[in-house]
Write an enzyme that holds these catalytic residues in place. Structure first.
Site, short mmCIF file in Angstrom:
data_model
loop_
_atom_site.label_atom_id
_atom_site.label_comp_id
_atom_site.label_asym_id
_atom_site.label_seq_id
_atom_site.Cartn_x
_atom_site.Cartn_y
_atom_site.Cartn_z
N ASP A 31 0.87 -1.19 0.00
CA ASP A 31 0.00 0.00 0.00
C ASP A 31 0.89 1.23 0.00
OD1 ASP A 31 -2.14 1.97 0.69
OD2 ASP A 31 -3.30 0.19 1.23
N ARG A 35 -4.87 6.57 0.02
CA ARG A 35 -6.26 6.83 0.45
C ARG A 35 -6.29 7.89 1.56
NH1 ARG A 35 -11.48 5.17 1.67
NH2 ARG A 35 -12.07 7.22 2.39
N ASP A 74 3.82 2.30 -4.60
CA ASP A 74 2.72 2.56 -5.53
C ASP A 74 2.70 1.47 -6.61
OD1 ASP A 74 1.00 3.63 -7.45
OD2 ASP A 74 1.82 5.66 -7.30
N THR A 144 -16.28 -5.13 -9.34
CA THR A 144 -17.51 -4.68 -8.67
C THR A 144 -18.74 -5.13 -9.44
OG1 THR A 144 -18.86 -2.67 -8.49
CG2 THR A 144 -16.75 -2.42 -9.56
N SER A 179 -19.94 4.68 -13.96
CA SER A 179 -19.07 5.83 -13.67
C SER A 179 -17.68 5.54 -14.24
CB SER A 179 -18.94 6.04 -12.16
OG SER A 179 -18.16 5.00 -11.60
N TYR A 181 -15.06 5.33 -12.53
CA TYR A 181 -14.48 4.32 -11.63
C TYR A 181 -14.91 2.92 -12.07
CZ TYR A 181 -15.07 0.93 -7.91
OH TYR A 181 -15.10 -0.24 -7.22
N HIS A 182 -16.23 2.73 -12.24
CA HIS A 182 -16.70 1.39 -12.63
C HIS A 182 -16.11 0.98 -13.98
CE1 HIS A 182 -19.84 2.46 -9.59
NE2 HIS A 182 -19.66 1.19 -9.27
N LYS A 185 -12.77 -0.62 -13.71
CA LYS A 185 -12.84 -2.04 -13.33
C LYS A 185 -13.11 -2.93 -14.55
CE LYS A 185 -12.57 -1.78 -8.75
NZ LYS A 185 -11.49 -2.38 -7.99
N LEU A 239 -25.32 1.56 3.36
CA LEU A 239 -25.82 1.19 4.68
C LEU A 239 -25.02 1.84 5.82
CD1 LEU A 239 -27.94 -0.70 6.13
CD2 LEU A 239 -25.99 -2.16 6.54
N GLU A 328 -28.61 7.35 -13.20
CA GLU A 328 -28.89 5.92 -13.00
C GLU A 328 -30.40 5.73 -13.00
OE1 GLU A 328 -27.17 5.08 -9.12
OE2 GLU A 328 -28.59 6.38 -8.10
P1 NAD Z 1 -10.13 1.74 0.34
O1 NAD Z 1 -10.05 3.06 -0.35
O2 NAD Z 1 -10.54 1.74 1.78
O3 NAD Z 1 -8.72 0.99 0.23
C1 NAD Z 1 -7.97 0.96 -0.95
C2 NAD Z 1 -6.50 0.93 -0.56
O4 NAD Z 1 -5.70 0.84 -1.72
C3 NAD Z 1 -6.06 2.19 0.19
O5 NAD Z 1 -5.41 1.84 1.40
C4 NAD Z 1 -5.13 2.90 -0.79
O6 NAD Z 1 -4.10 3.62 -0.14
C5 NAD Z 1 -4.60 1.73 -1.62
N1 NAD Z 1 -4.18 2.13 -2.98
C6 NAD Z 1 -4.92 2.75 -3.93
N2 NAD Z 1 -4.19 2.94 -5.04
C7 NAD Z 1 -2.96 2.41 -4.80
C8 NAD Z 1 -1.76 2.29 -5.56
N3 NAD Z 1 -1.67 2.78 -6.80
N4 NAD Z 1 -0.70 1.67 -5.00
C9 NAD Z 1 -0.76 1.18 -3.74
N5 NAD Z 1 -1.87 1.27 -2.96
C10 NAD Z 1 -2.95 1.88 -3.49
O7 NAD Z 1 -11.11 0.82 -0.53
P2 NAD Z 1 -11.94 -0.48 -0.07
O8 NAD Z 1 -13.30 -0.06 0.29
O9 NAD Z 1 -11.14 -1.29 0.89
O10 NAD Z 1 -12.03 -1.26 -1.44
C11 NAD Z 1 -11.02 -2.19 -1.81
C12 NAD Z 1 -11.31 -2.77 -3.18
O11 NAD Z 1 -12.56 -3.44 -3.17
C13 NAD Z 1 -11.38 -1.71 -4.28
O12 NAD Z 1 -10.73 -2.20 -5.43
C14 NAD Z 1 -12.85 -1.57 -4.54
O13 NAD Z 1 -13.11 -1.21 -5.87
C15 NAD Z 1 -13.37 -2.96 -4.23
N6 NAD Z 1 -14.78 -2.88 -3.79
C16 NAD Z 1 -15.10 -2.25 -2.62
C17 NAD Z 1 -16.43 -2.16 -2.24
C18 NAD Z 1 -16.84 -1.48 -0.94
O14 NAD Z 1 -18.04 -1.42 -0.66
N7 NAD Z 1 -15.91 -0.97 -0.15
C19 NAD Z 1 -17.42 -2.72 -3.05
C20 NAD Z 1 -17.06 -3.36 -4.23
C21 NAD Z 1 -15.73 -3.44 -4.60
#
Ligand code: NAD
Length: 382
Positions: A31, A35, A74, A144, A179, A181-182, A185, A239, A328
């Site tokens: 990481d 974030r 990174d 997602t 979006s 973002y989506h 993915k 939620l 949407e």
């Molecule tokens: P989050 O933002 O809490 O955590 C993501 C982490 O990835 C952060 O700690 C960030 O510092 C790190 N990060 C981002 N880009 C980086 C990079 N280039 N290099 C190194 N580290 C990097 O997100 P989350 O809620 O834990 O989600 C995690 C994954 O699950 C994501 O890919 C998200 O799309 C997927 N997801 C989450 C949810 C949800 O409800 N939280 C739902 C569906 C999918």
């Protein structure tokens, strides 16, 4: 197993890293803590106080006696990614490390470009590093359910059998993401699928629903291990946000009619699903897709459920229908298949009033940390 949790400082990644470490696996977190920078950029913070990643790891060692290794860097930096793979030689790489907020990706051109570059380049680097250093490593990638959109037919698990002009094939299920973002993915899914075919990568794409909850057996053990809870209009999700709103006397913010139906799961089931995927790896060359969720709800159903529990707790929660900042459908058909993880042994934690009540209690405990100014949505899609 030797397993890397990329994004291990985040909401899903941190409890996942602890879960695998507790079960005796050799865990490393990758990481760059970016974030936490986005939080500063937007002037937001987690409901719960969260320790720095270094403090978290030291606390885990003190409490459990187990060590989680940290690779701070990174995923966009290929030399770094390659070094991580060469040194740690993971059997599985769980990839949570992306920019995961749809509103963040819709702020403006810079945020859209950043989101797609960060996510797509990070995943490409991981794929190249697997090919060049540890070709047998199983990539477990977080996608997602939002990749599919809301088609007027059942959503299958990754693939659909199509008959066309007298011929038949099993093809990737059509994607209609909501979006930038989506879309990132979806681009990832295509890149991964291609490299499974071309290079024999083994990959599981987990199309995850919206994750709710907070506590896991490990994160409860000490305040320094607490997980983050996002409640703001950019990173907060349905939620958890409603529970925080109910606790502090803010109206429950339903966008538009609230008939938007989505797939959901408890964070404890995220951990179980990742474990099931890791213990039953995809074959070499296989691009496996699982729909990772346990139940579907409309946004209004969730708000009403939180309102009911809040009222039983003596809180006067009311629902406010805000103009929808997103583009949407607010009323639509939604039925998504999700049997593959159940077949592997997933034992779901279905949404309970007890969980909602505990979330409201947690938010009440930290109500002084809640900033009312960041709750309403400010980013629009138009
Ligand atoms: P989050 O933002 O809490 O955590 C993501 C982490 O990835 C952060 O700690 C960030 O510092 C790190 N990060 C981002 N880009 C980086 C990079 N280039 N290099 C190194 N580290 C990097 O997100 P989350 O809620 O834990 O989600 C995690 C994954 O699950 C994501 O890919 C998200 O799309 C997927 N997801 C989450 C949810 C949800 O409800 N939280 C739902 C569906 C999918």
């Amino acid at each position: 197993m030797k397993i890397i949790i990329a994004g291990g400082d985040g909401f899903c990644g941190w409890p996942t890293a602890l879960y695998f470490s507790e079960r005796g696996h050799e865990v490393a977190i990758v990481d760059n803590c970016i974030r936490r920078e986005w939080d500063k950029e937007l002037g937001i913070h987690s409901l719960t106080p969260i320790a720095t990643l270094q403090e978290r790891l030291a606390a885990w060692k003190e409490i459990s006696g187990k060590e989680i290794r940290l690779y701070y860097g990174d995923l966009q930096d290929y030399d770094f990614v390659r070094h991580v793979f060469e040194e740690f030689e993971p059997e599985a790489f769980v990839h949570f490390a992306e920019q995961r907020s749809a509103p963040y990706s819709m702020i403006d051109r810079e945020h859209a470009v950043f989101t797609q570059v960060n996510n797509v380049v990070g995943t490409l680097n991981v794929l190249f590093a697997i090919k060049e250093t540890v070709p047998d490593c199983h990539l477990i990638k977080l996608g997602t359910m939002g990749e599919y959109g809301t088609p007027n037919i059942d959503i299958e698990e990754g693939y659909i059998r199509i008959q066309h002009k007298g011929r038949e094939d099993v093809l990737p299920y059509p994607k209609q993401p909501f979006s930038f973002y989506h879309l990132s993915k979806v681009h990832d899914s295509h890149n991964i699928m291609f490299t499974c075919k071309a290079w024999g990568i083994r990959a599981t794409d987990l199309n995850q629903g919206v994750v709710y909850g907070l506590w896991t057996d490990e994160t409860r053990r000490d305040e320094r291990l607490y997980n983050r809870v996002d409640y703001d209009g950019v990173f907060g999700t349905a939620l958890n946000r409603f529970c925080v709103q109910a606790a502090v006397g803010h109206p429950l913010t339903v966008y538009g009619k609230g008939g938007q139906t989505r797939a959901f799961l408890d964070i404890r089931d995220t951990l179980q699903c990742i474990e099931l995927a890791a213990l039953h790896p995809a074959d070499r060359g296989e691009f496996r897709v699982f729909n990772q969720f346990t139940e579907q709800f409309s946004v209004l159903q969730l708000a009403e459920r939180v309102q009911k529990v809040a009222r039983e707790m003596g809180l006067d929660a009311h629902i406010e229908h805000l103009p929808n900042p997103r583009v949407e459908k607010e009323e639509h058909y939604y039925n998504a298949v999700h049997t593959k993880l159940l077949d592997l042994g997933l034992k779901p934690h279905y949404l309970s009033d007890e969980l909602i009540s505990e979330l409201i209690q947690t938010a009440t405990r930290y109500r002084d940390r809640v900033d009312f100014d960041v709750i309403r949505p400010k980013v629009t899609w138009r």
